[in-house]
Write an enzyme that holds these catalytic residues in place. Structure first.
Site, short mmCIF file in Angstrom:
data_model
loop_
_atom_site.label_atom_id
_atom_site.label_comp_id
_atom_site.label_asym_id
_atom_site.label_seq_id
_atom_site.Cartn_x
_atom_site.Cartn_y
_atom_site.Cartn_z
N PHE A 146 -3.31 10.98 -2.43
CA PHE A 146 -4.26 10.33 -1.50
C PHE A 146 -3.48 9.42 -0.57
O PHE A 146 -2.72 8.56 -1.00
CB PHE A 146 -5.30 9.50 -2.26
N ASP A 184 4.43 6.44 -0.59
CA ASP A 184 3.18 5.71 -0.38
C ASP A 184 3.00 4.72 -1.53
O ASP A 184 2.62 5.10 -2.63
CB ASP A 184 2.01 6.70 -0.31
N LYS A 220 -3.26 -2.48 0.24
CA LYS A 220 -4.02 -2.99 -0.91
C LYS A 220 -3.62 -4.39 -1.39
O LYS A 220 -4.11 -5.37 -0.87
CB LYS A 220 -3.98 -1.96 -2.05
#
Ligand SMILES: *Cc1c(COP(=O)(O)O)cnc(C)c1O
Length: 391
Positions: A135, A220, A249
């Protein structure tokens, strides 16, 4: 996960929201609008690294808001320069671009890979490789390298990308041998796709293949970075470093901020005007992120994350069986036999906030400040919920 009647009537229906409103937090605790208390073991999708209402973070935000929130990237920003230095010093020689989210970080990385591939030695390289269950975000570039058909199909056509089984060195070896690969995008732990941890040696093999074939490696770290796995960045467990790294995040402790770190050798690819963002790296977001980075990225704090993670894994293994528990540090998944929704709801009834991940996986990603006692409480509440929900 919630009855349709509970959905807010003036908001788009793109989230299956739970029917609860949190109005206050302190440390690892949340309170809803009926005054009920919860232990937060999800941290708003691995974001609230310092928990809620952290005194240092709250003070830094208040102080910065009282001085200057925003000026735009038309000007130098001291907090941005400080944050870039702190991050680069802990990673690899490089430069940073700040943005506002994880998908923007990957989008920027994608664009840099594209620019690089358009002027690569020995001919244009345009193939983009990513992995099943990965993702990377919801904007079109990041979505194009995200495998999940449910996320992709409504928005096709997307820029072309190729998806390989996560951890499959042979498949990647074959794919790269065909030539023309510009970039390989990989997560050290697939946070959204089921908490699959890159098998030992996989990231090193990806690094070696990228070097052999002259492709860029993009790691990532949006979910795994800034201490979440017990290292500043999860690739540090594997002894390899990427060419580009995406962050978001946990970086701002809840204040929106994303970033991409770019290795020095390719940091000159973006020339003035080629890419940008109005808000990205504003003084407020950078002051928050500086506080998080200075607090979390110390040997002692990271060792605590590792210790709490081990306690959590041990507790979960006792409940579900060790073969169902995976992850690292405070990013842990439990493999269930069915979708986690009913268990998530049952946990809430016990005063525990947890979340789902892909592939029938329960996700635990508490604030990084969680204590040993709170880990014990988490496991107890989860045990009660498991029993109540019949899992
Ligand atoms: C959450 C996430 C993203 C997207 O971040 P947003 O801030 O939601 O755009 C990208 N990559 C990974 C690994 C993520 O976990």
């Amino acid at each position: 996960m919630s009855t349709p009647a509970a959905q807010p009537s003036h908001l788009l229906q793109n989230y299956a929201r739970q029917d609860v409103r949190f109005v206050r937090g302190k440390g690892c605790r949340l309170w809803d609008d009926a005054g009920r208390e919860y232990l937060d073991a999800f941290a708003g999708v691995a974001v609230s690294a310092l928990g809620h209402a952290h005194p240092g973070l709250t003070a830094a935000i208040a102080r910065q808001a009282g001085e200057l929130i925003h000026v735009s990237n038309h000007y130098r920003i001291q907090e941005q320069e400080d944050l870039a230095r702190e991050l680069v010093q802990r990673a690899f020689p490089g430069r940073m671009l700040f943005c506002n989210s994880g998908t923007e970080a990957n989008e920027a990385a994608y664009k840099i890979v594209r620019v690089w591939g358009n002027q690569a030695d020995g001919g244009v390289k345009r193939r983009m490789i990513a992995f099943h269950n990965g993702f990377h975000g919801r904007t079109l570039g990041s979505l194009s390298i995200t495998a999940n058909p449910a996320y992709r199909e409504p928005f096709e056509p997307l820029p072309p990308a190729e998806f390989l089984p996560f951890g499959d060195v042979a498949a990647l070896t074959a794919a790269m041998a065909a030539g023309g690969v510009a970039g390989v995008f990989v997560e050290p732990i697939q946070g959204e796709g089921g908490l699959h941890v890159a098998p030992p040696g996989f990231l090193a093999a990806v690094r070696a293949l990228c070097d052999r074939h002259g492709a860029l490696l993009v790691i990532d770290e949006v979910q795994t970075g800034i201490g979440r796995t017990g290292a500043a960045f999860a690739w540090q467990h594997d002894g390899v470093a990427p060419d580009l790294m995406a962050l978001a995040k946990g970086l701002g402790g809840g204040v929106p901020i994303g970033a991409v770190m770019v290795r020095e050798a390719i940091a000159g690819l973006l020339k003035p005007g080629m890419h940008g963002t109005t808000f990205g790296g504003n003084p407020l977001a950078c002051a928050a992120a500086l506080t998080v980075v200075r607090e979390v990225l110390t040997p002692r704090f990271l060792a605590d994350i590792t210790a709490r993670g081990r306690e959590l894994v041990a507790g979960l293994a006792g409940l579900f069986g060790a073969d169902r528990v995976r992850g690292r540090g405070l990013l842990i998944g439990v493999q269930l036999d069915q979708a986690p929704g009913p268990l998530v709801i049952a946990c809430r009834a016990q005063g525990l906030v947890v979340g789902p991940s892909g592939g029938n996986t329960l996700r635990l990603a508490p604030p990084l400040i969680i204590t040993a006692a709170e880990i014990g409480e988490l496991v107890e509440k989860l045990a009660a919920a498991k029993k109540a929900a019949g899992f």
